[in-house]
Design an enzyme around this catalytic site. Sequence first.
Site, mmCIF file in Angstrom:
data_model
loop_
_atom_site.group_PDB
_atom_site.id
_atom_site.type_symbol
_atom_site.label_atom_id
_atom_site.label_comp_id
_atom_site.label_asym_id
_atom_site.label_seq_id
_atom_site.Cartn_x
_atom_site.Cartn_y
_atom_site.Cartn_z
ATOM 1 N N CYS A 116 0.864 -1.326 0.061
ATOM 2 C CA CYS A 116 0.034 -0.102 0.061
ATOM 3 C C CYS A 116 0.922 1.201 0.035
ATOM 4 C CB CYS A 116 -0.792 -0.119 1.265
ATOM 5 S SG CYS A 116 -2.056 -1.366 1.389
ATOM 6 N N HIS A 279 -3.683 6.972 0.805
ATOM 7 C CA HIS A 279 -4.145 5.660 0.327
ATOM 8 C C HIS A 279 -5.458 5.256 0.628
ATOM 9 C CE1 HIS A 279 -4.111 1.660 -0.314
ATOM 10 N NE2 HIS A 279 -4.125 1.021 0.678
ATOM 11 N N ASN A 309 -10.027 -0.545 -2.988
ATOM 12 C CA ASN A 309 -8.613 -0.332 -2.544
ATOM 13 C C ASN A 309 -7.802 -0.935 -3.644
ATOM 14 O OD1 ASN A 309 -6.008 -0.764 -1.519
ATOM 15 N ND2 ASN A 309 -6.717 -1.236 0.687
HETATM 16 N N1 ACO Z 1 -19.531 -9.640 4.433
HETATM 17 C C1 ACO Z 1 -20.175 -9.915 5.570
HETATM 18 N N2 ACO Z 1 -19.580 -10.031 6.651
HETATM 19 C C2 ACO Z 1 -18.437 -10.199 6.932
HETATM 20 C C3 ACO Z 1 -17.234 -9.703 5.813
HETATM 21 C C4 ACO Z 1 -18.176 -9.389 4.538
HETATM 22 N N3 ACO Z 1 -17.316 -9.096 3.479
HETATM 23 N N4 ACO Z 1 -16.231 -9.878 6.035
HETATM 24 C C5 ACO Z 1 -16.152 -10.300 7.465
HETATM 25 N N5 ACO Z 1 -17.409 -10.197 7.870
HETATM 26 C C6 ACO Z 1 -18.104 -10.650 9.353
HETATM 27 C C7 ACO Z 1 -16.885 -11.440 10.060
HETATM 28 O O1 ACO Z 1 -16.846 -12.839 9.634
HETATM 29 C C8 ACO Z 1 -17.379 -10.986 11.355
HETATM 30 O O2 ACO Z 1 -18.481 -11.901 11.823
HETATM 31 P P1 ACO Z 1 -18.934 -12.481 13.258
HETATM 32 O O3 ACO Z 1 -18.956 -11.234 13.963
HETATM 33 O O4 ACO Z 1 -19.855 -13.397 12.972
HETATM 34 O O5 ACO Z 1 -17.459 -13.255 13.390
HETATM 35 C C9 ACO Z 1 -18.078 -9.712 11.437
HETATM 36 O O6 ACO Z 1 -18.313 -9.570 9.744
HETATM 37 C C10 ACO Z 1 -16.949 -8.604 11.707
HETATM 38 O O7 ACO Z 1 -15.802 -8.857 11.346
HETATM 39 P P2 ACO Z 1 -14.515 -8.077 11.573
HETATM 40 O O8 ACO Z 1 -13.500 -8.424 10.683
HETATM 41 O O9 ACO Z 1 -14.471 -7.852 13.113
HETATM 42 O O10 ACO Z 1 -15.046 -6.797 10.825
HETATM 43 P P3 ACO Z 1 -14.485 -5.202 11.109
HETATM 44 O O11 ACO Z 1 -15.497 -4.384 11.620
HETATM 45 O O12 ACO Z 1 -13.221 -5.542 11.629
HETATM 46 O O13 ACO Z 1 -14.217 -4.718 9.591
HETATM 47 C C11 ACO Z 1 -12.647 -4.822 7.965
HETATM 48 C C12 ACO Z 1 -13.539 -5.549 8.916
HETATM 49 C C13 ACO Z 1 -13.695 -3.980 6.934
HETATM 50 C C14 ACO Z 1 -11.596 -5.256 7.042
HETATM 51 C C15 ACO Z 1 -11.935 -3.673 8.889
HETATM 52 O O14 ACO Z 1 -11.262 -4.440 9.909
HETATM 53 C C16 ACO Z 1 -11.179 -2.692 8.312
HETATM 54 O O15 ACO Z 1 -11.437 -1.977 7.492
HETATM 55 N N6 ACO Z 1 -9.788 -2.988 8.713
HETATM 56 C C17 ACO Z 1 -8.836 -2.048 8.077
HETATM 57 C C18 ACO Z 1 -8.133 -2.889 6.733
HETATM 58 C C19 ACO Z 1 -7.940 -2.241 5.665
HETATM 59 O O16 ACO Z 1 -8.396 -1.100 5.492
HETATM 60 N N7 ACO Z 1 -7.403 -2.838 4.927
HETATM 61 C C20 ACO Z 1 -7.102 -2.300 3.596
HETATM 62 C C21 ACO Z 1 -5.940 -3.105 3.492
HETATM 63 S S1 ACO Z 1 -4.537 -2.676 4.014
HETATM 64 C C22 ACO Z 1 -3.837 -2.225 2.645
HETATM 65 O O17 ACO Z 1 -4.324 -1.362 1.886
HETATM 66 C C23 ACO Z 1 -3.208 -3.376 2.015
#
Ligand code: ACO
Length: 352
Positions: A116, A279, A309
């Site tokens: 990233c 980013h 992303n």
């Molecule tokens: N659709 C539906 N449900 C989902 C999905 C999806 N696509 N993905 C995960 N879930 C579920 C999980 O299984 C979990 O279910 P559970 O509670 O029954 O176990 C629930 O949603 C919550 O999951 P979390 O991982 O805790 O969700 P969170 O609120 O943290 O959101 C996310 C996930 C969007 C990835 C968040 O953590 C985030 O944005 N993190 C930052 C990561 C980021 O920005 N990465 C970008 C990549 S970095 C780079 O650029 C390489």
Amino acid sequence: MYRSKIAGIGHYVPERKVPNKELEKIMDTSDEWIVERTGINERRFGKRHEENTTILGAKAARKAIADAGIDASDIDFIVFATLSPDYFFPGCGVLLQRELGITSTEIGALDVRNQCSGFIYGLSVADQFIKTGHYKNILLVGAEMHSMGLDFTTRGRNVSVIFGDGAGAVVLQPASDVEPSEILGTYLHADGTHAEELAFISPGSHGGVHGQEVDFGFDDDMWKSIFVTQKMLDDGMLYPHMNGQLVFKTAVQKFPAVIMEALEKAGKSPEDLKILIPHQANLRISQFVQRRLGLKDEQVYSNIQKYGNTTAASIPIALSEAYQEGRIKRGDLVCLAAFGSGFTWGSALLNW
Ligand code: ACO
């Protein structure tokens, strides 16, 4: 010592739009979940058998070269940032050189593997080469064809709904004394403590020795390759892995810090910024950064809603669009900032 500037810019995104609704059909997810957690409405996916990371990069590069008013043959160095290279090796830099037809000059081509923050790292490398007078027309490309290697089953949904394909490119040249455009500074950081928390681990030569308590299906026979094993294939290990919450928590600390570092080194403050191009990792991260720095809506650029992303491509795509939309004019103070896998992060401050 010279100063450098961005002399040309361009971007390319594949035609095919993939709205969240389409992902609902292939995995257990929902438009509502994706929009609420990430801000993403749709992303672009490249055309299989016609497009790949190098081809997308070349399409953006041609626009940047034209925007700089030069020919491809004037390019004297290539820097290519990607986490989704066409080949494990050689890198996309030489493939782009061939694609652009500039092999006769035998210029150097360097690949940057900083995910990233790859574009910021690449910009910093290019900036140093221009400053020392070593090169005069550096082509820097950030491109990704993520759609080739994501897990589009429910198992991979926390990662696969986030990413999209695209490319952005700039040409760096020495700044002139009569124009305001220049790169004021670049700031790079890394902390490998959590390297595996946002990673594409296999295939690779890790040999399982980084403390992973995972059965990769290795064979003790040293004459057998353990780069890819049948178990990795069977257990679906050949995909990116992300600890989303740790990434989120760390990103919202590092983004503001590295932006403030760039501003403070230049004797500037957030209100001096015409625009911040973060980013495009997650709209919620950008909104958090905006609030933390007290920036107005018009001071932060977001296009993740349309493209998802695009990792190393996200900053040059956003910068190129902001420029095309007239959001930045020559001389405006612009900050670029990124955080991602590694963890690595960085910022660049420039007079556009
Ligand atoms: N659709 C539906 N449900 C989902 C999905 C999806 N696509 N993905 C995960 N879930 C579920 C999980 O299984 C979990 O279910 P559970 O509670 O029954 O176990 C629930 O949603 C919550 O999951 P979390 O991982 O805790 O969700 P969170 O609120 O943290 O959101 C996310 C996930 C969007 C990835 C968040 O953590 C985030 O944005 N993190 C930052 C990561 C980021 O920005 N990465 C970008 C990549 S970095 C780079 O650029 C390489």
